[in-house]
Design an enzyme around this catalytic site. Structure first.
Site, PDB file in Angstrom:
ATOM      1  NE  ARG A 154     -16.532  34.721 -11.545  1.00 11.45           N
ATOM      2  CZ  ARG A 154     -16.251  34.294 -12.781  1.00 11.45           C
ATOM      3  NH1 ARG A 154     -17.028  34.625 -13.785  1.00 11.45           N
ATOM      4  NH2 ARG A 154     -15.210  33.541 -13.007  1.00 11.45           N
ATOM      5  NE  ARG A 186     -12.603  63.107 -19.094  1.00 17.21           N
ATOM      6  CZ  ARG A 186     -11.398  62.744 -18.699  1.00 17.21           C
ATOM      7  NH1 ARG A 186     -11.264  61.928 -17.661  1.00 17.21           N
ATOM      8  NH2 ARG A 186     -10.332  63.160 -19.333  1.00 17.21           N
ATOM      9  N   GLY A 194     -25.835  26.313 -15.373  1.00 13.53           N
ATOM     10  CA  GLY A 194     -25.045  25.279 -16.045  1.00 13.53           C
ATOM     11  C   GLY A 194     -24.816  24.090 -15.117  1.00 13.53           C
ATOM     12  CG  ASP A 237     -13.705  20.392 -17.291  1.00  9.11           C
ATOM     13  OD1 ASP A 237     -13.112  19.875 -18.250  1.00  9.11           O
ATOM     14  OD2 ASP A 237     -13.209  21.286 -16.581  1.00  9.11           O
ATOM     15  CB  ILE A 292     -22.041  37.651  -9.344  1.00 12.82           C
ATOM     16  CG1 ILE A 292     -21.636  37.470 -10.811  1.00 12.82           C
ATOM     17  CG2 ILE A 292     -20.931  37.248  -8.397  1.00 12.82           C
ATOM     18  CD1 ILE A 292     -20.609  38.491 -11.284  1.00 12.82           C
ATOM     19  CG  ASP A 293     -24.460  36.216 -13.818  1.00 13.87           C
ATOM     20  OD1 ASP A 293     -23.650  37.143 -13.633  1.00 13.87           O
ATOM     21  OD2 ASP A 293     -24.189  35.201 -14.485  1.00 13.87           O
ATOM     22  N   GLY A 298     -24.697  27.736 -10.639  1.00 13.53           N
ATOM     23  CA  GLY A 298     -25.756  28.418 -11.369  1.00 13.53           C
ATOM     24  C   GLY A 298     -26.453  27.465 -12.334  1.00 13.53           C
TER      25      GLY A 298
HETATM   26  O1  F6P Z   1     -21.948  33.849 -14.520  1.00 11.29           O
HETATM   27  C1  F6P Z   1     -21.014  34.637 -13.851  1.00 11.29           C
HETATM   28  C2  F6P Z   1     -20.218  35.462 -14.812  1.00 11.29           C
HETATM   29  O2  F6P Z   1     -19.306  36.256 -14.072  1.00 11.29           O
HETATM   30  C3  F6P Z   1     -21.031  36.332 -15.760  1.00 11.29           C
HETATM   31  O3  F6P Z   1     -21.524  37.492 -15.146  1.00 11.29           O
HETATM   32  C4  F6P Z   1     -20.027  36.571 -16.861  1.00 11.29           C
HETATM   33  O4  F6P Z   1     -20.688  36.856 -18.072  1.00 11.29           O
HETATM   34  C5  F6P Z   1     -19.280  35.270 -16.936  1.00 11.29           C
HETATM   35  O5  F6P Z   1     -19.461  34.633 -15.684  1.00 11.29           O
HETATM   36  C6  F6P Z   1     -17.813  35.401 -17.207  1.00 11.29           C
HETATM   37  O6  F6P Z   1     -17.269  34.124 -17.365  1.00 11.29           O
HETATM   38  P1  F6P Z   1     -15.701  33.811 -17.414  1.00 11.29           P
HETATM   39  O7  F6P Z   1     -15.231  33.693 -15.992  1.00 11.29           O
HETATM   40  O8  F6P Z   1     -15.612  32.532 -18.149  1.00 11.29           O
HETATM   41  O9  F6P Z   1     -15.032  34.953 -18.110  1.00 11.29           O
END
Ligand code: F6P
Length: 365
Positions: free
Chosen positions: A292, A179, A120, A78, A143-144, A118
């Site tokens: 998350r 393992r 975006g 969106d 989280i990144d 973030g």
């Molecule tokens: O940007 C946060 C994040 O959790 C990334 O670490 C991950 O690549 C992405 O979002 C996953 O996105 P979605 O919730 O669309 O699967």
């Protein structure tokens, strides 16, 4: 500019622990300190398109500090400047409907938009700021941990805790079964979660996007350990890691998102190759969205609360087009434009990487 009376707040992009803490801090600070009204825009920028805006009172934020998720809802799709709509023929149209979103802002008499998100979300906030001179303040979350303008984003510490706990749990079963356990963590194109959870959890191998790896180096490390009697190994791999000369492993495409690529699946490749090349039984775990979720750590609650307070202060001081961020132990503002110019990634020459190497971690180099 006219007097500020009302703030609008939205949470955009992937959720992370601490979003509710920031909303709570904004509402308390706005009302108690400055007598401002706050309204919540639901589901990120989608709320502006769908005219889904609600007044938030102190009672609405009562008890939400320790809760994961976001009471406002979120979306990593969106984008009003590049909106996907299903045309009658079933074709996806990408169009600029930002004027429609601005009409919602005006209808609700929102004087300043607080955009929690973030890269975006901050990109879109910057577009509103540039195209419509909309007063915006950015609040960095993810989280990144890959956003500039702050030393750390809230949400990262909780994800790090979750990943470290998972590595600890895999440690004992790896040891019991002799393992190799490969664990894939999130982070998109940055290796912060992998590097720090790998360090904290004692990963023998850490693979991050910033250091493309060689499989024979990874296997050599695992064999060296086996020869010394350590018949198990832990490999922490970031979802955005790739072999030298290799490709990213993409799980899916989400075409109407700011970043359509969803990474995932590298752990299976790495685990299978390790088993083939070393003869040691291997398993893999993809930790996924559990990173998350959950209650934010005290660190994230405090950081989010500080960001919320300072974002309202920045709005009152008319520091529009800026992002609040942690610099050392102080909260400072940076132009959003600077913060989003490029992602914050791990420096392969950094002290953290050197420290990990010094304690025997292999990066596949
Ligand atoms: O940007 C946060 C994040 O959790 C990334 O670490 C991950 O690549 C992405 O979002 C996953 O996105 P979605 O919730 O669309 O699967």
């Amino acid at each position: 500019m006219k007097k500020i009376r009302k703030l609008g707040i939205l949470t955009g992009g992937g959720d992370c622990p601490g979003l509710n803490a920031v909303i709570r801090a904004v509402v308390h600070t706005a009302q108690r300190e400055f007598g401002l009204e706050v309204c919540g825009i639901m589901d990120g920028y989608a709320g502006l398109i769908q005219k889904n805006v609600r007044k938030i009172e102190l009672a609405d934020v009562s008890g939400i500090l320790p809760r994961g998720g976001t009471i406002l809802g979120t979306s990593n799709r969106d984008n009003p400047f590049h909106y996907s709509d299903e045309s009658p023929g079933g074709r996806k149209e990408h169009c600029d409907i930002s004027a429609q979103a601005m009409a919602t802002i005006e209808a609700h008499e929102i004087d300043v938009l607080l955009a929690v998100g973030g890269d975006g979300t901050q990109n879109i906030a910057q577009l509103f700021f540039e195209k419509y001179r909309l007063p915006v303040i950015g609040i960095p979350k993810t989280i990144d941990n890959d956003l500039n303008g702050t030393d750390v984003t809230f949400g990262f510490d909780t994800a790090l805790n979750t990943a470290t706990t998972a590595i600890d749990k895999l440690h004992s079963t790896a040891e019991a079964h002799h393992r190799v356990m490969v664990i894939e963590v999130m982070g998109r194109y940055a290796g912060w979660i992998a590097l720090q959870s790998g360090l904290a959890g004692g990963g023998d191998v850490i693979l991050i996007p910033e250091i493309p790896f060689q499989m024979d180096k990874v296997c050599a490390k695992i064999i060296r350990r086996a020869e010394k009697g350590k018949r198990f190994s832990l490999v922490v791999v970031a979802e955005g890691a790739r072999a030298e000369g290799g490709e990213l492993v993409v799980a899916r495409q989400v075409n109407d998102a700011s970043d359509p690529i969803r990474l995932g699946g590298i752990a299976a490749r790495v685990g299978n190759q390790i088993e083939d090349m070393t003869g040691i039984e291997s398993r893999y775990t993809i930790l996924g969205h559990v990173q998350r979720g959950g209650s934010p750590t005290p660190y994230d609650r405090i950081l989010a609360t500080r960001f919320g307070y300072h974002a309202v202060v920045a709005a009152v001081n008319k520091e529009f087009g800026c992002l609040v961020g942690l610099r050392g132990n102080e909260i400072k503002t940076t132009p959003i434009k600077e913060a989003i110019a490029e992602p914050r990634r791990v420096d392969p020459e950094s002290d953290l990487v050197k420290t990990a190497m010094a304690v025997g971690t292999c990066f596949g180099k």
